[in-house]
Design a protein around this motif. Sequence first.
Motif, PDB file in Angstrom:
ATOM      1  N   CYS A 122       0.830  -1.212   0.000  1.00 46.27           N
ATOM      2  CA  CYS A 122       0.000   0.000   0.000  1.00 46.27           C
ATOM      3  C   CYS A 122       0.863   1.260   0.000  1.00 46.27           C
ATOM      4  N   ALA A 123       1.971   1.219   0.728  1.00 43.77           N
ATOM      5  CA  ALA A 123       2.887   2.359   0.740  1.00 43.77           C
ATOM      6  C   ALA A 123       3.520   2.563  -0.631  1.00 43.77           C
ATOM      7  N   HIS A 124       3.875   1.475  -1.311  1.00 48.98           N
ATOM      8  CA  HIS A 124       4.401   1.586  -2.673  1.00 48.98           C
ATOM      9  C   HIS A 124       3.366   2.199  -3.611  1.00 48.98           C
ATOM     10  N   LEU A 158      -1.122   4.024   6.577  1.00 53.51           N
ATOM     11  CA  LEU A 158      -0.524   5.009   5.674  1.00 53.51           C
ATOM     12  C   LEU A 158      -0.599   6.418   6.258  1.00 53.51           C
ATOM     13  N   ASP A 162       4.844   7.011   9.588  1.00 61.58           N
ATOM     14  CA  ASP A 162       5.830   7.674   8.735  1.00 61.58           C
ATOM     15  C   ASP A 162       7.024   6.778   8.447  1.00 61.58           C
ATOM     16  N   LEU A 165       6.274   4.544   5.498  1.00 54.62           N
ATOM     17  CA  LEU A 165       6.367   5.263   4.231  1.00 54.62           C
ATOM     18  C   LEU A 165       7.817   5.534   3.853  1.00 54.62           C
ATOM     19  N   ASN A 168       9.555   2.866   2.123  1.00 55.90           N
ATOM     20  CA  ASN A 168       9.003   2.510   0.820  1.00 55.90           C
ATOM     21  C   ASN A 168       8.901   3.707  -0.120  1.00 55.90           C
ATOM     22  N   ASN A 173       5.319  12.202   4.692  1.00 55.33           N
ATOM     23  CA  ASN A 173       3.985  11.635   4.552  1.00 55.33           C
ATOM     24  C   ASN A 173       3.112  12.576   3.723  1.00 55.33           C
TER      25      ASN A 173
END
Length: 294
Positions: A122-124, A158, A162, A165, A168, A173
């Motif tokens: 999801c971060a990607h 997400l 931080d 994130l 990735n 953020n």
Amino acid sequence: MRRFFLLMPLAVLLAAVVVVLATEYVVARPGHRTKDVAYVPASAPDFDKERHILDVYSPNGAAAKTAGYPVVLFIHGGSWTSGSKNIYTFIGRRLAKQGVVAVVINYRLAPPVHVPEQAADCAHALAWTVTNIGRYGGDPARIFVMGHSAGGGLAALLATDDALLARNGLPQNPVRGAIMDDPAGLDMYSYLKEMKYEGDQQYLVPFGKDPAVWKEQSAIYKIKPGMPPFMFFIGGETYPSISGSAGRFRDRLKVIGQPAQYTVLPGKHHIPMVLQLYWQHNIIYQELLKMVGA
């Protein structure tokens, strides 16, 4: 017998939305869908051609718009073991119709991966959105996250984690707000320690057996000042653990001086909380559009 958020099997959800999906072909569908865009390089050693993909829904003429539309990244639910972006085309189309660029994503499912890998996926996808959404008419400075059920728990990570994130590709953020639609998994640490509902063992498949991982993947323990605003929509007849953990999350936000909008929809069960997004004028869209400034 009342269980946690023992979510309906994917087959049941598919049956529930079959009329919705069929109707998509006979109603006006403004906007443009760009389908199956890879958000992880195909050269990556763990690239999954079925799960590392997303769809972008843009309002008509969005690419030519100078300022750019607000962006909502939607994460589907399914107990962390099922689900697909293709079930939720109606959400992408409804958002695009109302002046929002929607990004609806897939992520890898358990097994064989676990929630930490799903959160990384999801971060990607979020990092891809920041870098590329301008080409689809979106404003990279106005990105919001949204999720239902297990997707709500991932969306909350997400908005709060931080470090996730940064690992990735996102040193800062970019999330400007989070919309929680009957979110599950906000506090898996407490839930899996208690194990008080029949069938709870199934959640050890996506979360594993290490309590440290349960806590690390629970957004409630990452609440801190300066986070983006949260907005909650909770079904009045949802699972007690969902309403309970969402209420505790709201209370912790209030303690740090960031009270969250918290709306209980009377009579709504868990699955109808996402199915109602087929109707563009429902309360979730009404309040979402205010948050994102559409």
